[in-house]
Design a protein around this motif. Structure first.
Motif, PDB file in Angstrom:
ATOM      1  N   VAL A  88       0.095  -0.452  -4.887  1.00 59.15           N
ATOM      2  CA  VAL A  88       0.684  -0.988  -3.660  1.00 59.15           C
ATOM      3  C   VAL A  88       1.280  -2.361  -3.929  1.00 59.15           C
ATOM      4  O   VAL A  88       2.426  -2.653  -3.560  1.00 59.15           O
ATOM      5  N   LEU A  89       0.518  -3.214  -4.592  1.00 57.62           N
ATOM      6  CA  LEU A  89       1.014  -4.556  -4.903  1.00 57.62           C
ATOM      7  C   LEU A  89       2.211  -4.490  -5.850  1.00 57.62           C
ATOM      8  O   LEU A  89       3.189  -5.225  -5.687  1.00 57.62           O
ATOM      9  N   ALA A  90       2.123  -3.590  -6.838  1.00 58.04           N
ATOM     10  CA  ALA A  90       3.212  -3.467  -7.813  1.00 58.04           C
ATOM     11  C   ALA A  90       4.499  -2.974  -7.167  1.00 58.04           C
ATOM     12  O   ALA A  90       5.593  -3.168  -7.719  1.00 58.04           O
ATOM     13  N   GLY A  91       4.385  -2.362  -5.998  1.00 57.83           N
ATOM     14  CA  GLY A  91       5.561  -1.870  -5.291  1.00 57.83           C
ATOM     15  C   GLY A  91       6.333  -2.935  -4.542  1.00 57.83           C
ATOM     16  O   GLY A  91       7.435  -2.684  -4.052  1.00 57.83           O
ATOM     17  N   HIS A  92       5.759  -4.144  -4.452  1.00 60.55           N
ATOM     18  CA  HIS A  92       6.478  -5.242  -3.778  1.00 60.55           C
ATOM     19  C   HIS A  92       7.659  -5.666  -4.650  1.00 60.55           C
ATOM     20  O   HIS A  92       7.505  -5.858  -5.856  1.00 60.55           O
ATOM     21  N   PRO A  93       8.835  -5.826  -4.058  1.00 57.49           N
ATOM     22  CA  PRO A  93      10.028  -6.133  -4.871  1.00 57.49           C
ATOM     23  C   PRO A  93       9.962  -7.460  -5.621  1.00 57.49           C
ATOM     24  O   PRO A  93      10.704  -7.658  -6.584  1.00 57.49           O
ATOM     25  N   VAL A 114       2.526 -11.904   0.423  1.00 56.47           N
ATOM     26  CA  VAL A 114       1.691 -10.810  -0.091  1.00 56.47           C
ATOM     27  C   VAL A 114       0.723 -10.337   0.994  1.00 56.47           C
ATOM     28  O   VAL A 114       0.538  -9.133   1.199  1.00 56.47           O
ATOM     29  N   PHE A 115       0.100 -11.296   1.698  1.00 59.95           N
ATOM     30  CA  PHE A 115      -0.822 -10.923   2.770  1.00 59.95           C
ATOM     31  C   PHE A 115      -0.096 -10.119   3.853  1.00 59.95           C
ATOM     32  O   PHE A 115      -0.605  -9.104   4.348  1.00 59.95           O
ATOM     33  N   ASP A 116       1.098 -10.571   4.226  1.00 63.00           N
ATOM     34  CA  ASP A 116       1.868  -9.871   5.266  1.00 63.00           C
ATOM     35  C   ASP A 116       2.270  -8.477   4.803  1.00 63.00           C
ATOM     36  O   ASP A 116       2.233  -7.509   5.582  1.00 63.00           O
ATOM     37  N   TYR A 117       2.660  -8.369   3.558  1.00 63.23           N
ATOM     38  CA  TYR A 117       3.065  -7.071   2.988  1.00 63.23           C
ATOM     39  C   TYR A 117       1.899  -6.089   3.026  1.00 63.23           C
ATOM     40  O   TYR A 117       2.050  -4.936   3.468  1.00 63.23           O
ATOM     41  N   CYS A 118       0.730  -6.546   2.579  1.00 57.22           N
ATOM     42  CA  CYS A 118      -0.448  -5.666   2.588  1.00 57.22           C
ATOM     43  C   CYS A 118      -0.839  -5.295   4.013  1.00 57.22           C
ATOM     44  O   CYS A 118      -1.254  -4.165   4.286  1.00 57.22           O
ATOM     45  N   GLY A 119      -0.692  -6.259   4.935  1.00 58.37           N
ATOM     46  CA  GLY A 119      -1.028  -6.002   6.328  1.00 58.37           C
ATOM     47  C   GLY A 119      -0.146  -4.966   6.972  1.00 58.37           C
ATOM     48  O   GLY A 119      -0.560  -4.282   7.920  1.00 58.37           O
ATOM     49  N   SER A 120       1.076  -4.826   6.463  1.00 55.79           N
ATOM     50  CA  SER A 120       2.026  -3.872   7.049  1.00 55.79           C
ATOM     51  C   SER A 120       1.888  -2.464   6.471  1.00 55.79           C
ATOM     52  O   SER A 120       2.501  -1.522   6.990  1.00 55.79           O
ATOM     53  N   ARG A 121       1.083  -2.334   5.421  1.00 56.70           N
ATOM     54  CA  ARG A 121       0.983  -1.035   4.749  1.00 56.70           C
ATOM     55  C   ARG A 121       0.032  -0.100   5.483  1.00 56.70           C
ATOM     56  O   ARG A 121      -1.127  -0.443   5.746  1.00 56.70           O
ATOM     57  N   LYS A 122       0.515   1.107   5.770  1.00 55.33           N
ATOM     58  CA  LYS A 122      -0.307   2.104   6.442  1.00 55.33           C
ATOM     59  C   LYS A 122      -1.281   2.781   5.481  1.00 55.33           C
ATOM     60  O   LYS A 122      -2.244   3.422   5.906  1.00 55.33           O
ATOM     61  N   ASP A 123      -0.982   2.664   4.157  1.00 58.00           N
ATOM     62  CA  ASP A 123      -1.804   3.352   3.157  1.00 58.00           C
ATOM     63  C   ASP A 123      -2.884   2.457   2.559  1.00 58.00           C
ATOM     64  O   ASP A 123      -3.471   2.781   1.533  1.00 58.00           O
ATOM     65  N   LEU A 124      -3.139   1.303   3.208  1.00 52.47           N
ATOM     66  CA  LEU A 124      -4.133   0.372   2.692  1.00 52.47           C
ATOM     67  C   LEU A 124      -5.060  -0.053   3.831  1.00 52.47           C
ATOM     68  O   LEU A 124      -4.669  -0.820   4.712  1.00 52.47           O
ATOM     69  N   SER A 125      -6.277   0.485   3.826  1.00 54.54           N
ATOM     70  CA  SER A 125      -7.238   0.147   4.880  1.00 54.54           C
ATOM     71  C   SER A 125      -7.549  -1.343   4.863  1.00 54.54           C
ATOM     72  O   SER A 125      -7.436  -2.006   3.823  1.00 54.54           O
ATOM     73  N   GLY A 126      -7.978  -1.859   6.002  1.00 49.58           N
ATOM     74  CA  GLY A 126      -8.214  -3.290   6.130  1.00 49.58           C
ATOM     75  C   GLY A 126      -9.172  -3.848   5.094  1.00 49.58           C
ATOM     76  O   GLY A 126      -8.941  -4.919   4.529  1.00 49.58           O
ATOM     77  N   TYR A 127     -10.263  -3.116   4.816  1.00 52.68           N
ATOM     78  CA  TYR A 127     -11.263  -3.637   3.887  1.00 52.68           C
ATOM     79  C   TYR A 127     -10.789  -3.615   2.430  1.00 52.68           C
ATOM     80  O   TYR A 127     -11.422  -4.199   1.548  1.00 52.68           O
ATOM     81  N   LYS A 128      -9.665  -2.930   2.176  1.00 56.23           N
ATOM     82  CA  LYS A 128      -9.124  -2.854   0.814  1.00 56.23           C
ATOM     83  C   LYS A 128      -8.074  -3.939   0.535  1.00 56.23           C
ATOM     84  O   LYS A 128      -7.634  -4.095  -0.602  1.00 56.23           O
ATOM     85  N   LYS A 129      -7.682  -4.668   1.568  1.00 54.29           N
ATOM     86  CA  LYS A 129      -6.609  -5.644   1.395  1.00 54.29           C
ATOM     87  C   LYS A 129      -7.125  -6.911   0.705  1.00 54.29           C
ATOM     88  O   LYS A 129      -8.215  -7.384   1.024  1.00 54.29           O
TER      89      LYS A 129
END
Length: 508
Positions: free
Chosen positions: A424-429, A464-479
């Motif tokens: 998920v992180l590696a997918g950030h441009p 990075v925090f905002d990007y992870c927060g917007s992801r539907k495939d990443l549960s809150g406790y995994k961010k």
């Protein structure tokens, strides 16, 4: 049977064929057979006894094979050693292994002589290059000039010790993994079988020969009568392309970082890469983004594989004619081993559920050198070896690596696998590379932390925090809760991320 007898049989069959291409130097099977015989004869005359150990401290080069096969023919146990080790690391392995001989380059003769005087183990130091004989050393050129090119191979049974290979040691002291003659032969044969290697193939060997990836892939090439191609200048993307073109390389084994670098090369049309039919990637999980970029530029088949030093090579890979399943490292090499996924109680898990891979088979190490307690922990009471690696298997038998058991993060009672977060992180441009680990937290036990190499210098923590927060495939406790930016991701000599170095970042 002694591993070196298989090489001798290939020399009888393919004597005038090239076995190694090392820059402008070319070596035939007959030449390697003769020089390794000379090394064996010299060893037999030194008083070093069969079963004693000899360290090979060299970069990838043809001389590696002279010493490895020469030692095996004399009954000496070669130790291909991490070429990045410094004096104190060398001292540790020297004392742990009790090595009686060292094969190295002239630039390292002084430190080896110092260790010889300080520790007293080393009986002989052989220098592979140059004409100047240093104090207390032997020159390879003198061995070649003075000793017979014929020798009897020391007899060995399949389960006898052939080699000791030390682990990368990313989180502690490296352990010496014992490898039998049988371990090496079946692992190389299994790899050659799945990769469909023949005597017409040429293997690009950039994986270090002190690593099972380099050793077994090279052995697979040699057992089938093919050639191993070295690059004396080390790795560079353009150097790889030039080597493929010049030497008609047919296949390669690379790590993901190399694939990512190759994907950035421009003007590919100026290189003739028509000989290259497939590239296998391994060493660490490969981001999907790397494959997408690599495959868009290179019209070759790409495969992924999984292996461990304790498996004496790869234990999961693809047939080279298979189409890669995104995210999967392939299927178990069931011709040489068995494996299953189990839960924390040792019960086999169904497809789709994560479980630790446990294995048993002909390629599996019998244990660690001088470490009976670690060996005991490695195996269950029924003989199955614990890998410490978590996978998910689909209905078709394809395995998807998730994470090391000891890398799993437990936060607030939830099990979190970094392997789910890293892509998920590696997918950030703006992210070039990412790694995730658990760090202590007073209330949750652990919290998720990320280490990131920026692709775009403007990237901030908040982005990075905002990007992870917007992801539907990443549960809150995994961010990720904590982020560190680094210029480069620390890696060991096997090109694996050095987790120990990253842990230290969060202690500062």
């Amino acid at each position: 049977m002694n591993l070196s007898t298989y090489y001798r049989m290939r020399a009888r069959e393919f004597g005038n064929n090239l076995v190694a291409i090392d820059g402008d130097r070319k070596t035939t099977y007959n030449q390697l057979e003769e020089i390794s015989n000379k090394v064996a004869n010299w060893l037999k005359g030194t008083g070093i006894k069969p079963g004693e150990r000899g360290i090979i401290y060299l970069p990838n080069c043809t001389e590696y094979f002279y010493f490895m096969y020469g030692a095996l023919k004399a009954g000496i146990v070669p130790i291909p050693l991490n070429y990045r080790f410094q004096k104190e690391e060398l001292r540790y392995v020297l004392k742990d292994s009790g090595a009686a001989a060292v094969f190295t380059l002239s630039q390292h003769a002084a430190v080896m002589s110092e260790l010889q005087k300080e520790e007293g183990y080393i009986q002989q130091i052989v220098v592979a290059d140059g004409d100047d004989k240093k104090s207390g050393t032997i020159l390879l050129k003198d061995i070649v000039a003075e000793y017979s090119g014929e020798t009897e191979i020391y007899p060995a049974l399949d389960d006898d010790l052939a080699m000791i290979m030390y682990t990368s040691g990313t989180t502690g002291r490296p352990k010496g993994v014992r490898q039998t003659h049988r371990n090496n032969i079946v692992s190389a044969e299994g790899f050659a079988y799945t990769q469909r290697i023949t005597s017409t193939d040429r293997f690009f060997c950039i994986a270090p020969l002190f690593h099972v990836g380099g050793t077994i892939a090279s052995l697979a090439a040699i057992l089938t009568g093919g050639a191993v191609v070295f690059t004396p200048g080390g790795w560079s993307p353009t150097g790889f392309l030039e080597t493929v073109e010049k030497n008609k390389v047919t296949w390669a084994f690379l790590v993901g970082l190399m694939g990512a670098q190759l994907a950035t090369v421009e003007n590919l049309e100026k290189y003739d890469l028509s000989s290259l039919h497939h590239v296998a990637f391994g060493g660490s999980p490969i981001p999907a983004a790397m494959y997408a970029k690599f495959e868009s530029k290179y019209k070759v088949r790409t495969l992924e594989l999984y292996g461990r030093t304790e498996h004496v090579g790869s234990s999961i890979n693809y047939d080279s004619n298979d189409t890669r399943v995104p995210g999967s490292v392939g299927k178990l090499l069931t011709q040489i081993m068995k494996g299953k996924l189990v839960d924390s109680e040792g019960k086999e898990v169904p497809p789709g559920q994560p479980g630790e891979l446990v294995v048993i088979g002909d390629n599996i190490t019998p244990g660690y050198w001088n470490k009976p307690e670690d060996t005991k922990k490695l195996f269950a009471s029924d003989g199955w070896q614990h890998t410490g690696d978590v996978f998910v298997q689909d209905e078709n038998g394809y395995l998807f690596f998730k994470e090391r058991v000891d890398d799993m993060i437990i936060s607030g009672g939830e099990n979190i696998y970094p392997g789910e977060i890293i892509p998920v992180l590696a997918g950030h441009p703006k992210v070039a590379e990412a790694f995730v680990l658990g760090i202590p937290h007073d209330d949750w036990g652990q919290q998720v932390a990320a280490v990131i190499v920026k692709k775009d210098p403007s990237l901030t923590e908040q982005e990075v925090f905002d990007y992870c927060g917007s992801r539907k495939d990443l549960s809150g406790y995994k961010k990720p809760r904590v982020i560190k930016f680094v210029e480069t991701m620390p890696k060991n000599a096997a090109m694996k991320i050095d987790k120990g170095a990253l842990v230290q970042l969060f202690k500062k």
